[in-house]
Write an enzyme that holds these catalytic residues in place. Structure first.
Site, PDB file in Angstrom:
ATOM      1  N   ASP A 196       3.833   6.842   1.248  1.00 51.90           N
ATOM      2  CA  ASP A 196       2.842   6.006   1.902  1.00 51.90           C
ATOM      3  C   ASP A 196       1.477   6.639   1.648  1.00 51.90           C
ATOM      4  OD1 ASP A 196       1.670   4.157   3.841  1.00 51.90           O
ATOM      5  OD2 ASP A 196       1.483   5.913   5.125  1.00 51.90           O
ATOM      6  N   ASP A 218       0.817  -1.218   0.000  1.00 54.23           N
ATOM      7  CA  ASP A 218       0.000   0.000   0.000  1.00 54.23           C
ATOM      8  C   ASP A 218       0.852   1.270   0.000  1.00 54.23           C
ATOM      9  OD1 ASP A 218       0.995  -0.021   2.562  1.00 54.23           O
ATOM     10  OD2 ASP A 218      -0.923  -0.404   3.527  1.00 54.23           O
ATOM     11  N   LYS A 258       7.020   7.274  15.331  1.00 56.27           N
ATOM     12  CA  LYS A 258       6.048   8.370  15.413  1.00 56.27           C
ATOM     13  C   LYS A 258       6.371   9.359  16.543  1.00 56.27           C
ATOM     14  CE  LYS A 258       2.439   5.625  13.269  1.00 56.27           C
ATOM     15  NZ  LYS A 258       1.128   4.942  13.398  1.00 56.27           N
TER      16      LYS A 258
END
Length: 278
Positions: free
Chosen positions: A217, A106, A157
């Site tokens: 992404d 993806d 993150k």
């Protein structure tokens, strides 16, 4: 060399598209995003591909079949319950007996995979992460390496005050299968949160390769839209079904023109007058 395509995620950030469609089948210019990953692998001579499936996996199998349409051999490994990024690869361990490439089903990229493999072998790495510098690293895992590319710091993150790098993990890896021994089978495992810290803690050859080329992404609606703009503007080297017949005008091969309309289309090869069909 074999490759593993991770195609089991639910893609919740792309709702409502992914409520009834697995994220790897979400179209980028009328082709499923995972199709571009298969074409990239084939371009680099990698035709033996394992696809890990969980959410709506039957739809992926129905579309891609055995892979012969793209000149590759696809083997599917299904998960009864989500196993995470690393756990899904562990689930395919019985098919992996030499260094292999992991790539997301993806994301959109035109990285030179062979350059990364050369780096991996030269450094005798057990696990190599393809890295890319981005403007906003908050959505990714950030990386700091030494001069030889060995990873010294990794943080998934980060908050704004935690950012020590804008170089991020792209989710594309070259992996020695011995690494899979660090995980238990049939258990959810994550590369970033569990495996990378373990490799660093035990000084087990975790390296970062700063790849050149395009990578995005498509996890958000904004990135999904931008990826298609980038493709049309030729910022990423992928094969397109559409032809740019005029500046900022692309035409698909099955387009029918409205009766009575006409326009001149000029490309690098010739000048063509396109008139309405029936």
């Amino acid at each position: 060399m074999k490759a593993v395509i991770l195609a089991g995620g639910r893609g919740t950030r792309l709702h409502p598209f992914t409520r009834r469609m697995p994220k790897p089948l979400v179209p980028l210019l009328n082709k499923p995003v995972m199709e571009y990953s298969i074409e990239l692998l084939k371009k680099h001579g990698i035709s033996d591909i394992i696809v890990t499936l969980q959410y709506l996996g039957d739809k992926i199998m129905n579309y891609f079949g055995d892979g012969s349409r793209w000149g590759v051999n696809l083997t599917y490994v299904l998960e009864d319950a989500p196993l995470g990024t690393a756990g899904s690869v562990k689930n395919a361990e019985h098919l992996l007996d030499e260094p292999f490439i992991v790539i997301s089903g993806d994301a959109l990229t035109d990285f030179d995979l062979i350059d990364g493999l050369v780096f991996h072998l030269h450094n005798k790495s057990l696990f190599t992460i393809f890295m890319k510098e981005v403007k906003n690293p908050a959505k990714f895992g950030i990386i700091q390496t030494d001069l030889n590319g060995k990873i010294k710091r990794f943080l998934e993150k980060p908050q704004k005050d935690q950012e020590f790098s804008r170089v991020v993990n792209t989710g594309i890896y070259i992996v020695d299968p011995i690494v899979l021994c660090l995980m238990e089978k049939n258990r959810e495992y994550d590369f970033s949160k569990e495996l990378f810290p373990k490799l660093m803690e035990n000084n087990m050859g975790l390296y970062g390769f700063k790849a050149k080329g395009y990578w995005k992404d498509i996890g958000s609606h904004e990135d999904y839209r931008q990826a298609q703009y980038d493709m049309l503007e030729r910022k990423v080297q992928v094969s397109l079904q559409e032809e740019d017949v005029l500046p900022k005008l692309w035409v698909g091969s099955h387009v029918r023109y409205i009766r009575g309309s006409s326009f001149s289309a000029k490309n690098s090869k010739s000048k063509t007058l396109v008139k309405a069909g029936s």
